[in-house]
Write a protein that holds these residues in place. Structure first.
Motif, PDB file in Angstrom:
ATOM      1  N   SER A 167       0.800  -1.222   0.000  1.00 30.09           N
ATOM      2  CA  SER A 167       0.000   0.000   0.000  1.00 30.09           C
ATOM      3  C   SER A 167       0.834   1.273   0.000  1.00 30.09           C
ATOM      4  CB  SER A 167      -0.933   0.014   1.208  1.00 30.09           C
ATOM      5  OG  SER A 167      -0.196  -0.086   2.415  1.00 30.09           O
ATOM      6  N   ASP A 168       2.113   1.174   0.386  1.00 26.81           N
ATOM      7  CA  ASP A 168       2.975   2.359   0.407  1.00 26.81           C
ATOM      8  C   ASP A 168       3.760   2.550  -0.890  1.00 26.81           C
ATOM      9  OD1 ASP A 168       4.487   0.106   0.766  1.00 26.81           O
ATOM     10  OD2 ASP A 168       5.797   0.964   2.312  1.00 26.81           O
ATOM     11  N   HIS A 169       3.445   1.753  -1.903  1.00 26.46           N
ATOM     12  CA  HIS A 169       4.150   1.832  -3.192  1.00 26.46           C
ATOM     13  C   HIS A 169       3.532   2.967  -4.020  1.00 26.46           C
ATOM     14  CE1 HIS A 169       6.262   0.883  -6.763  1.00 26.46           C
ATOM     15  NE2 HIS A 169       6.368  -0.433  -6.595  1.00 26.46           N
ATOM     16  N   GLU A 170       4.053   4.168  -3.849  1.00 25.31           N
ATOM     17  CA  GLU A 170       3.459   5.348  -4.484  1.00 25.31           C
ATOM     18  C   GLU A 170       3.596   5.325  -6.001  1.00 25.31           C
ATOM     19  OE1 GLU A 170       1.540   7.414  -3.015  1.00 25.31           O
ATOM     20  OE2 GLU A 170       1.860   6.395  -1.101  1.00 25.31           O
ATOM     21  N   THR A 171       4.689   4.780  -6.510  1.00 22.21           N
ATOM     22  CA  THR A 171       4.848   4.688  -7.967  1.00 22.21           C
ATOM     23  C   THR A 171       3.779   3.785  -8.562  1.00 22.21           C
ATOM     24  OG1 THR A 171       7.242   5.017  -7.794  1.00 22.21           O
ATOM     25  CG2 THR A 171       6.413   4.039  -9.837  1.00 22.21           C
ATOM     26  N   MET A 172       3.483   2.660  -7.888  1.00 19.65           N
ATOM     27  CA  MET A 172       2.442   1.763  -8.381  1.00 19.65           C
ATOM     28  C   MET A 172       1.072   2.416  -8.287  1.00 19.65           C
ATOM     29  SD  MET A 172       2.188  -1.141  -9.834  1.00 19.65           S
ATOM     30  CE  MET A 172       3.752  -1.895  -9.398  1.00 19.65           C
ATOM     31  N   ARG A 173       0.865   3.210  -7.261  1.00 22.14           N
ATOM     32  CA  ARG A 173      -0.401   3.930  -7.128  1.00 22.14           C
ATOM     33  C   ARG A 173      -0.582   4.905  -8.296  1.00 22.14           C
ATOM     34  NH1 ARG A 173      -3.398   4.028  -2.788  1.00 22.14           N
ATOM     35  NH2 ARG A 173      -1.642   3.306  -1.511  1.00 22.14           N
ATOM     36  N   ALA A 174       0.506   5.569  -8.671  1.00 20.78           N
ATOM     37  CA  ALA A 174       0.448   6.498  -9.803  1.00 20.78           C
ATOM     38  C   ALA A 174       0.218   5.749 -11.112  1.00 20.78           C
ATOM     39  CB  ALA A 174       1.739   7.311  -9.876  1.00 20.78           C
ATOM     40  N   ASN A 175       0.852   4.574 -11.250  1.00 21.93           N
ATOM     41  CA  ASN A 175       0.652   3.765 -12.447  1.00 21.93           C
ATOM     42  C   ASN A 175      -0.803   3.321 -12.567  1.00 21.93           C
ATOM     43  OD1 ASN A 175       3.343   4.007 -12.996  1.00 21.93           O
ATOM     44  ND2 ASN A 175       3.879   1.876 -12.594  1.00 21.93           N
ATOM     45  N   LEU A 176      -1.371   2.875 -11.459  1.00 23.96           N
ATOM     46  CA  LEU A 176      -2.761   2.427 -11.485  1.00 23.96           C
ATOM     47  C   LEU A 176      -3.695   3.575 -11.865  1.00 23.96           C
ATOM     48  CD1 LEU A 176      -4.884   0.251 -10.996  1.00 23.96           C
ATOM     49  CD2 LEU A 176      -4.874   0.877  -8.563  1.00 23.96           C
ATOM     50  N   LYS A 177      -3.435   4.739 -11.322  1.00 26.79           N
ATOM     51  CA  LYS A 177      -4.246   5.908 -11.660  1.00 26.79           C
ATOM     52  C   LYS A 177      -4.152   6.206 -13.157  1.00 26.79           C
ATOM     53  CE  LYS A 177      -4.949  10.770 -10.417  1.00 26.79           C
ATOM     54  NZ  LYS A 177      -4.468  11.895  -9.552  1.00 26.79           N
ATOM     55  N   PHE A 178      -2.953   6.068 -13.706  1.00 25.13           N
ATOM     56  CA  PHE A 178      -2.752   6.286 -15.143  1.00 25.13           C
ATOM     57  C   PHE A 178      -3.536   5.260 -15.961  1.00 25.13           C
ATOM     58  CE2 PHE A 178      -0.352   4.990 -18.946  1.00 25.13           C
ATOM     59  CZ  PHE A 178      -0.359   6.184 -19.663  1.00 25.13           C
ATOM     60  N   TYR A 179      -3.450   3.982 -15.564  1.00 20.85           N
ATOM     61  CA  TYR A 179      -4.166   2.934 -16.298  1.00 20.85           C
ATOM     62  C   TYR A 179      -5.678   3.144 -16.236  1.00 20.85           C
ATOM     63  CZ  TYR A 179       0.312   0.390 -16.090  1.00 20.85           C
ATOM     64  OH  TYR A 179       1.620   0.016 -16.210  1.00 20.85           O
ATOM     65  N   MET A 180      -6.162   3.547 -15.078  1.00 14.87           N
ATOM     66  CA  MET A 180      -7.605   3.709 -14.900  1.00 14.87           C
ATOM     67  C   MET A 180      -8.164   4.819 -15.795  1.00 14.87           C
ATOM     68  SD  MET A 180      -8.651   1.585 -12.378  1.00 14.87           S
ATOM     69  CE  MET A 180      -9.627   2.082 -10.997  1.00 14.87           C
ATOM     70  N   ALA A 181      -7.295   5.739 -16.189  1.00 15.26           N
ATOM     71  CA  ALA A 181      -7.741   6.847 -17.033  1.00 15.26           C
ATOM     72  C   ALA A 181      -7.753   6.487 -18.516  1.00 15.26           C
ATOM     73  CB  ALA A 181      -6.847   8.063 -16.809  1.00 15.26           C
ATOM     74  N   LEU A 182      -7.199   5.329 -18.863  1.00 14.48           N
ATOM     75  CA  LEU A 182      -7.163   4.912 -20.261  1.00 14.48           C
ATOM     76  C   LEU A 182      -8.544   4.441 -20.709  1.00 14.48           C
ATOM     77  CD1 LEU A 182      -3.794   2.895 -20.258  1.00 14.48           C
ATOM     78  CD2 LEU A 182      -4.181   5.234 -21.103  1.00 14.48           C
ATOM     79  N   PRO A 183      -8.944   4.753 -21.937  1.00 15.28           N
ATOM     80  CA  PRO A 183     -10.289   4.398 -22.399  1.00 15.28           C
ATOM     81  C   PRO A 183     -10.530   2.894 -22.484  1.00 15.28           C
ATOM     82  CG  PRO A 183      -8.933   5.251 -24.212  1.00 15.28           C
ATOM     83  CD  PRO A 183      -8.180   5.522 -22.949  1.00 15.28           C
ATOM     84  N   GLU A 184      -9.470   2.102 -22.619  1.00 15.25           N
ATOM     85  CA  GLU A 184      -9.637   0.653 -22.744  1.00 15.25           C
ATOM     86  C   GLU A 184      -9.873  -0.035 -21.390  1.00 15.25           C
ATOM     87  OE1 GLU A 184      -6.599   2.101 -25.792  1.00 15.25           O
ATOM     88  OE2 GLU A 184      -6.981   2.353 -23.642  1.00 15.25           O
ATOM     89  N   VAL A 185      -9.701   0.698 -20.309  1.00 17.74           N
ATOM     90  CA  VAL A 185      -9.775   0.089 -18.977  1.00 17.74           C
ATOM     91  C   VAL A 185     -11.144   0.322 -18.353  1.00 17.74           C
ATOM     92  CG1 VAL A 185      -8.825   0.108 -16.638  1.00 17.74           C
ATOM     93  CG2 VAL A 185      -7.294   0.302 -18.616  1.00 17.74           C
ATOM     94  N   ASP A 186     -11.778  -0.785 -17.953  1.00 17.32           N
ATOM     95  CA  ASP A 186     -13.042  -0.721 -17.232  1.00 17.32           C
ATOM     96  C   ASP A 186     -12.735  -0.629 -15.743  1.00 17.32           C
ATOM     97  OD1 ASP A 186     -15.521  -1.008 -16.081  1.00 17.32           O
ATOM     98  OD2 ASP A 186     -15.821  -3.084 -16.718  1.00 17.32           O
TER      99      ASP A 186
END
Length: 408
Positions: A167-186
């Motif tokens: 849960s303290d992996h801030e880079t992974m948190r940023a990556n997930l936020k980036f992926y969630m914003a992609l149109p292909e991701v539900d």
């Protein structure tokens, strides 16, 4: 008397369909390489920008790790339960009975693994590799390789899985936020690929509670409780693992150190298993009985509801709402006192936990060697009888802080 009280446990629900990190198959990968070899090849492919092989190797590594750990866990648990039934070869030496039990159990595990694993399989795995898999590190590489391959939903799933356990992996948190914003991701379809079965059943049960499906809630929570207790047993038997003490103690010190290391690991299992998609559940075990007592009451099974109420109070005796429920069952439903006796699995769980905590407290309180403590012991323990053969001051001087670690 007043009405029955209900208090709700809030849990974050995330889709949890099967993925590469789950128990999707009891069949090992076709190739004979173990998860460490596949993992290293997957990382090498990532560094070479060969993202296709990166995905293939890392998926296979996760699958093999799951197969191997599941197989070994079942062998250890089966042999642990059988250890009391082995025929003893001892007749006159009760002091070595515990060691005979270990010998029988070790042989049982070896034979079980021999039947279940390939003869060509290399089991000698580096500690760093084991730690990486326990901490879900392969998903860190996998999410990047998925993204480079254009598999954005898979990348989001892998990133989320890693983040659940880090849960303290801030880079992974940023990556997930980036992926969630992609149109292909539900966003609603993002799932934890390592979600345990008991979490899925528990979350299903909370949905059934909201929809007032009481029969479904009973089935889901009973199954979740059963699977949780099994998961904790697996976690505990897997604490039987190597321990680098950093030096070479004698036999008894070595055994005591290793036992303490394993004991602390076992006592951490409950906290580690209370992770529900990144949210840690307080009082998870009592919550099973809370939902069950209410559901059993709703379907008219008052005796079962009373037993779950008694079990909850056995685990959490000062809870006022549940105390009120117990009074309701007595005054309104006419429940007999014996119906409130706690369920057997809860009693066994608590008694084991209390014994282990008492022993650990003793270890941590007594295996502390400082000059002040040694001086205190010298002043209180010296025998003034001049005929004694024991010199307490010499005994105290022989104690060394490195004789026992008592640390994980």
């Amino acid at each position: 008397m007043g009405k029955l009280q209900i208090f709700v446990f809030l849990v974050i629900k995330t889709a949890t369909t099967k993925g590469y990190g789950q128990k999707q198959s009891q069949t090992p990968p076709e190739k004979s390489k173990n998860f460490e070899e596949l993992y290293l090849e997957g990382k090498e492919a990532y560094l070479d920008n060969n993202y296709k092989d990166c995905v293939t190797k890392l998926e296979a590594a996760i699958q093999d790790y799951q197969f191997y750990t599941d197989t070994v866990s079942k062998c250890k648990l089966k042999c642990s339960k059988k250890s009391h039934n082995f025929s003893s070869v001892l007749k006159n030496s009760p002091d070595i009975v515990p060691f005979e039990k270990l010998v029988h159990e070790t042989l049982c595990v070896m034979k079980c693994k021999q039947k279940s694993l390939s003869k060509e399989r290399v089991e000698n795995i580096g500690e760093k590799t084991r730690t990486d898999f326990e901490e879900k590190k392969p998903y860190d590489f996998l999410q990047l390789c998925y993204y480079q391959r254009g598999a954005h939903q898979d990348a989001a799933n892998a990133a989320f899985t890693n983040l659940v356990y880090n849960s303290d992996h801030e880079t992974m948190r940023a990556n997930l936020k980036f992926y969630m914003a992609l149109p292909e991701v539900d966003e609603n379809g993002v799932k934890n690929l390592e979600s345990p079965d008991y979490v899925e059943h528990y979350l299903l049960g909370t949905d059934q509670y909201r929809s007032e499906d009481w029969a479904g809630l009973i089935a889901s929570m009973e199954e979740s409780l059963k699977k949780y207790l099994l998961a904790e047993e697996f976690c505990r038997v897997n604490c039987d693992k190597p321990f680098d003490m950093g030096w070479y103690p004698d036999f008894k010190s070595s055994v005591a150190n290793h036992f303490t290391f394993c004991l602390k690991c076992k006592m951490n299992c409950a906290q580690n298993l209370n992770n529900f998609n990144g949210e840690f559940m307080d009082d998870l075990i009592p919550s099973f009985y809370h939902y069950l007592q209410f559901a059993y009451f709703k379907v008219g099974k008052i005796e079962m509801a009373s037993q779950c109420t008694g079990t909850y109070l056995y685990l959490n005796p000062d809870h006022q709402d549940m105390q009120g429920n117990a009074l309701y069952y007595k005054d309104v439903e006419g429940v007999k006192e014996k119906w409130f006796l706690p369920r057997e699995e809860a009693v066994t769980y608590v008694e084991r936990d209390e014994d282990e905590q008492a022993l650990l407290d003793y270890i941590e309180s007594n295996f502390v060697f400082t000059e002040e403590k040694e001086e205190e012991e010298n002043n209180t323990d010296i025998d003034t009888d001049t005929d004694t053969d024991i010199d307490s001051s010499e005994d105290a001087a022989d104690l060394h802080p490195d004789e026992f670690i008592a640390k994980v």
